[in-house]
Design a protein around this motif. Structure first.
Motif, PDB file in Angstrom:
ATOM      1  N   GLN A  50      80.272  88.470  -0.610  1.00 29.09           N
ATOM      2  CA  GLN A  50      80.665  87.514  -1.746  1.00 29.09           C
ATOM      3  C   GLN A  50      79.478  87.062  -2.312  1.00 29.09           C
ATOM      4  O   GLN A  50      79.480  86.893  -3.733  1.00 29.09           O
ATOM      5  CB  GLN A  50      81.586  86.415  -1.362  1.00 29.09           C
ATOM      6  N   GLY A  51      78.507  86.824  -1.853  1.00 31.05           N
ATOM      7  CA  GLY A  51      77.206  86.483  -2.504  1.00 31.05           C
ATOM      8  C   GLY A  51      76.578  87.719  -3.279  1.00 31.05           C
ATOM      9  O   GLY A  51      76.173  87.483  -4.455  1.00 31.05           O
ATOM     10  N   PHE A  52      76.677  88.804  -2.719  1.00 32.64           N
ATOM     11  CA  PHE A  52      76.296  89.932  -3.241  1.00 32.64           C
ATOM     12  C   PHE A  52      77.338  90.176  -4.676  1.00 32.64           C
ATOM     13  O   PHE A  52      76.714  90.817  -5.874  1.00 32.64           O
ATOM     14  CB  PHE A  52      76.104  91.221  -2.667  1.00 32.64           C
ATOM     15  N   ILE A  53      78.382  90.113  -4.456  1.00 31.10           N
ATOM     16  CA  ILE A  53      79.278  90.242  -5.844  1.00 31.10           C
ATOM     17  C   ILE A  53      78.912  89.177  -6.729  1.00 31.10           C
ATOM     18  O   ILE A  53      78.790  89.453  -8.047  1.00 31.10           O
ATOM     19  CB  ILE A  53      80.890  89.804  -5.373  1.00 31.10           C
ATOM     20  N   GLN A  54      78.727  87.796  -6.527  1.00 34.60           N
ATOM     21  CA  GLN A  54      78.271  87.051  -7.527  1.00 34.60           C
ATOM     22  C   GLN A  54      76.861  87.459  -8.103  1.00 34.60           C
ATOM     23  O   GLN A  54      76.728  86.873  -9.215  1.00 34.60           O
ATOM     24  CB  GLN A  54      78.211  85.508  -6.754  1.00 34.60           C
ATOM     25  N   ASP A  55      76.169  88.274  -7.303  1.00 35.01           N
ATOM     26  CA  ASP A  55      74.959  88.406  -7.910  1.00 35.01           C
ATOM     27  C   ASP A  55      74.847  89.787  -8.423  1.00 35.01           C
ATOM     28  O   ASP A  55      73.831  90.577  -8.353  1.00 35.01           O
ATOM     29  CB  ASP A  55      73.813  88.584  -6.639  1.00 35.01           C
ATOM     30  N   SER A  56      76.056  90.278  -8.694  1.00 30.82           N
ATOM     31  CA  SER A  56      76.293  91.692  -9.189  1.00 30.82           C
ATOM     32  C   SER A  56      75.438  92.293 -10.232  1.00 30.82           C
ATOM     33  O   SER A  56      75.306  93.423 -10.148  1.00 30.82           O
ATOM     34  CB  SER A  56      77.599  91.990  -9.435  1.00 30.82           C
ATOM     35  N   ALA A  57      75.094  91.396 -11.191  1.00 30.57           N
ATOM     36  CA  ALA A  57      74.292  91.835 -12.403  1.00 30.57           C
ATOM     37  C   ALA A  57      72.745  92.259 -11.830  1.00 30.57           C
ATOM     38  O   ALA A  57      72.280  93.287 -12.190  1.00 30.57           O
ATOM     39  CB  ALA A  57      73.952  90.700 -13.304  1.00 30.57           C
ATOM     40  N   ARG A  58      72.396  91.735 -11.004  1.00 29.15           N
ATOM     41  CA  ARG A  58      71.121  91.923 -10.345  1.00 29.15           C
ATOM     42  C   ARG A  58      70.919  93.189  -9.393  1.00 29.15           C
ATOM     43  O   ARG A  58      70.290  94.156  -9.500  1.00 29.15           O
ATOM     44  CB  ARG A  58      70.215  90.833  -9.571  1.00 29.15           C
ATOM     45  N   LEU A  59      72.210  93.311  -8.803  1.00 30.00           N
ATOM     46  CA  LEU A  59      72.365  94.529  -7.987  1.00 30.00           C
ATOM     47  C   LEU A  59      72.435  95.710  -8.852  1.00 30.00           C
ATOM     48  O   LEU A  59      71.759  96.692  -8.540  1.00 30.00           O
ATOM     49  CB  LEU A  59      73.620  94.262  -7.072  1.00 30.00           C
ATOM     50  N   ASN A  60      73.303  95.504  -9.856  1.00 26.67           N
ATOM     51  CA  ASN A  60      73.195  96.642 -10.738  1.00 26.67           C
ATOM     52  C   ASN A  60      72.163  97.039 -11.506  1.00 26.67           C
ATOM     53  O   ASN A  60      71.783  98.329 -12.049  1.00 26.67           O
ATOM     54  CB  ASN A  60      74.509  96.434 -11.689  1.00 26.67           C
ATOM     55  N   GLN A  61      71.370  95.934 -11.606  1.00 24.22           N
ATOM     56  CA  GLN A  61      69.971  96.304 -12.376  1.00 24.22           C
ATOM     57  C   GLN A  61      69.245  97.057 -11.343  1.00 24.22           C
ATOM     58  O   GLN A  61      68.452  98.240 -11.764  1.00 24.22           O
ATOM     59  CB  GLN A  61      69.321  94.776 -12.689  1.00 24.22           C
ATOM     60  N   TYR A  62      68.999  96.734  -9.985  1.00 24.10           N
ATOM     61  CA  TYR A  62      68.574  97.354  -9.137  1.00 24.10           C
ATOM     62  C   TYR A  62      69.068  98.753  -8.799  1.00 24.10           C
ATOM     63  O   TYR A  62      68.317  99.954  -9.006  1.00 24.10           O
ATOM     64  CB  TYR A  62      68.233  97.106  -7.920  1.00 24.10           C
ATOM     65  N   LEU A  63      70.173  99.006  -8.834  1.00 25.87           N
ATOM     66  CA  LEU A  63      70.911 100.378  -9.067  1.00 25.87           C
ATOM     67  C   LEU A  63      70.561 101.186 -10.132  1.00 25.87           C
ATOM     68  O   LEU A  63      70.141 102.539 -10.142  1.00 25.87           O
ATOM     69  CB  LEU A  63      72.406 100.389  -8.720  1.00 25.87           C
ATOM     70  N   THR A  64      70.347 100.672 -11.275  1.00 29.37           N
ATOM     71  CA  THR A  64      70.079 101.401 -12.668  1.00 29.37           C
ATOM     72  C   THR A  64      68.633 101.771 -12.361  1.00 29.37           C
ATOM     73  O   THR A  64      68.305 102.838 -12.751  1.00 29.37           O
ATOM     74  CB  THR A  64      70.166 100.551 -13.799  1.00 29.37           C
ATOM     75  N   ALA A  65      67.873 100.926 -11.964  1.00 27.09           N
ATOM     76  CA  ALA A  65      66.544 101.399 -11.587  1.00 27.09           C
ATOM     77  C   ALA A  65      66.145 102.841 -10.504  1.00 27.09           C
ATOM     78  O   ALA A  65      65.583 103.655 -10.838  1.00 27.09           O
ATOM     79  CB  ALA A  65      65.579 100.146 -11.123  1.00 27.09           C
ATOM     80  N   LEU A  66      67.142 102.767  -9.595  1.00 28.91           N
ATOM     81  CA  LEU A  66      67.124 103.584  -8.695  1.00 28.91           C
ATOM     82  C   LEU A  66      67.654 104.923  -9.379  1.00 28.91           C
ATOM     83  O   LEU A  66      67.079 106.008  -9.228  1.00 28.91           O
ATOM     84  CB  LEU A  66      68.004 103.398  -7.620  1.00 28.91           C
ATOM     85  N   SER A  67      68.602 104.822 -10.221  1.00 33.44           N
ATOM     86  CA  SER A  67      69.213 105.943 -10.680  1.00 33.44           C
ATOM     87  C   SER A  67      68.639 106.706 -11.938  1.00 33.44           C
ATOM     88  O   SER A  67      68.692 107.819 -12.306  1.00 33.44           O
ATOM     89  CB  SER A  67      70.631 105.548 -11.614  1.00 33.44           C
ATOM     90  N   THR A  68      67.394 105.929 -12.356  1.00 35.05           N
ATOM     91  CA  THR A  68      66.545 106.597 -13.352  1.00 35.05           C
ATOM     92  C   THR A  68      65.206 106.727 -12.612  1.00 35.05           C
ATOM     93  O   THR A  68      64.199 107.133 -13.633  1.00 35.05           O
ATOM     94  CB  THR A  68      66.274 105.283 -14.578  1.00 35.05           C
ATOM     95  N   HIS A  69      64.958 106.897 -11.289  1.00 33.45           N
ATOM     96  CA  HIS A  69      63.727 107.031 -10.748  1.00 33.45           C
ATOM     97  C   HIS A  69      63.790 107.987  -9.706  1.00 33.45           C
ATOM     98  O   HIS A  69      63.708 107.538  -8.596  1.00 33.45           O
ATOM     99  CB  HIS A  69      63.098 105.900 -10.353  1.00 33.45           C
ATOM    100  N   HIS A  70      64.052 109.225  -9.783  1.00 28.56           N
ATOM    101  CA  HIS A  70      64.406 110.044  -8.653  1.00 28.56           C
ATOM    102  C   HIS A  70      63.117 110.496  -8.162  1.00 28.56           C
ATOM    103  O   HIS A  70      62.178 110.703  -8.778  1.00 28.56           O
ATOM    104  CB  HIS A  70      65.267 111.408  -9.157  1.00 28.56           C
ATOM    105  N   PRO A  71      62.989 110.438  -6.587  1.00 29.87           N
ATOM    106  CA  PRO A  71      61.911 110.648  -5.833  1.00 29.87           C
ATOM    107  C   PRO A  71      61.267 111.926  -6.440  1.00 29.87           C
ATOM    108  O   PRO A  71      61.929 113.004  -6.624  1.00 29.87           O
ATOM    109  CB  PRO A  71      62.028 110.732  -4.737  1.00 29.87           C
ATOM    110  N   ASN A  72      59.804 112.307  -6.609  1.00 30.96           N
ATOM    111  CA  ASN A  72      59.419 113.403  -7.137  1.00 30.96           C
ATOM    112  C   ASN A  72      57.954 113.602  -6.194  1.00 30.96           C
ATOM    113  O   ASN A  72      56.946 112.968  -6.106  1.00 30.96           O
ATOM    114  CB  ASN A  72      58.977 113.337  -8.545  1.00 30.96           C
TER     115      ASN A  72
END
Length: 254
Positions: A50-72
Motif C-alpha cells: 500500500q505504501g508503494f501504491i501511495q508512492d507510485s509516482a516515484r516508482l514509475n519514475q524509476y521504472l521509466t529510468a530503467l526503460s530508457t537505459h538498457h544495459p550495454n
C-alpha cells in the motif's frame, strides 16, 4: 569556404550523436529505488505494498529510468549490468503486485492464456525497443549471462518463502557484499531453512536450481560458504514446502 562549413556541420552532428549515444549507454542511477526500498520494506523483508501504491509516482519514475537505459556490455561493467537486472526484476515484480493489489498470492495474477503461461510469462516490461517478462529477465538474462548462484537469494518473487526483499538497491560498487549478505541472511532464516551439522531442512529453491549451486562442488560445499553452521558432507537433506502467500506487511483486504 562552403565545403569547410559543410564539414564543420557534419562533424558537429556526428559529435552530438556520439555524445547522445554515450549518455544513453551510461548506467542508470538506482537512488530512487533505494529510497523506496528503505521506505516500504520492513527489516524482515515484508513489503508495504500500500505504501508503494501511495508512492507510485516515484516508482514509475524509476521504472521509466530503467526503460530508457538498457544495459550495454560495451559501456557497462558486468557488475553494473547484474545490479541493473536484479533491481529491475524486483522493481517490476513490485509493479506487477501493486497493479493487481490486493491479491493473496502473486500466482493469483492470471496471464492471458490459462494453464499455458504463468504470471512470470506476462510481457509487461518494456526496456527501450525490447519487451520482457519476469522469466526472460531471471532465466534468459540473469542466470544465462552471469555465473552467480547467489542471485537466487537476491531476486524476490513476492512470496513468504522467497529470500527477503533487501532494503537497499543493488549497486555495482557493493554488489559482492550485498549478494553475500543476502545468501547468509536467507540461510540463517529459520523460518525458511533449518540447518544443523547433521540435518538440513532447506528451501525448495535450492532443489529447483541445484545445477546453479553445484558447478564448483557439491551442494554442501556451496552452502557451507554462507551457512551459520558447518554442515557435514553426509548430512540429511529435506526440502521444505514453499509458501506462495504474498509477502505483505498487511493482511490482504485489511
Amino acid at each position: 569556404m562552403k565545403n569547410l562549413l559543410l564539414l564543420i556541420i557534419t562533424l558537429t552532428m556526428i559529435s552530438c550523436k556520439v555524445s547522445k549515444f554515450k549518455g544513453e549507454s551510461s548506467p542508470v542511477s538506482h537512488t530512487i529505488w533505494d529510497s523506496l526500498l528503505m521506505a516500504h520494506v520492513a527489516d524482515n523483508g515484508l513489503v508495504d505494498y500500500q505504501g508503494f501504491i501511495q508512492d507510485s509516482a516515484r516508482l514509475n519514475q524509476y521504472l521509466t529510468a530503467l526503460s530508457t537505459h538498457h544495459p550495454n556490455d560495451k559501456f557497462w561493467t558486468e557488475d553494473e549490468q547484474l545490479a541493473y537486472w536484479l533491481n529491475a526484476y524486483n522493481a517490476y515484480t513490485i509493479k506487477l503486485i501493486t497493479d493487481h493489489y490486493p491479491v493473496a498470492s502473486i500466482k493469483d495474477i492470471k496471464p492471458g492464456v490459462s494453464f499455458v503461461n504463468s504470471v512470470w510469462d506476462i510481457k509487461f516490461i518494456n526496456i527501450e525497443s525490447r519487451t520482457y517478462d519476469l522469466n526472460n529477465i531471471e532465466h534468459g538474462i540473469i542466470r544465462k549471462q552471469f555465473d552467480e548462484p547467489r542471485i537466487h537469494f537476491a531476486v524476490n518473487c513476492a512470496s513468504i518463502s522467497c529470500p527477503k526483499l533487501q532494503q537497499r538497491a543493488y549497486t555495482a560498487k557493493n554488489l559482492d557484499q550485498q549478494l553475500t549478505r543476502a545468501a547468509k541472511e536467507f540461510l540463517s532464516d529459520s523460518s525458511k531453512n533449518k540447518i544443523t551439522e547433521t540435518k538440513i531442512e532447506i528451501s525448495p529453491i535450492i532443489k529447483w536450481f541445484s545445477g546453479d549451486f553445484t558447478k564448483n562442488g557439491n551442494l554442501i560445499d556451496f552452502l557451507n560458504q554462507y551457512s551459520p553452521v558447518n554442515i557435514n558432507n553426509n548430512a540429511t537433506i529435506i526440502y521444505q514446502t514453499y509458501d506462495w502467500n504474498l509477502n505483505d506487511t498487511k493482511s490482504v483486504g485489511g
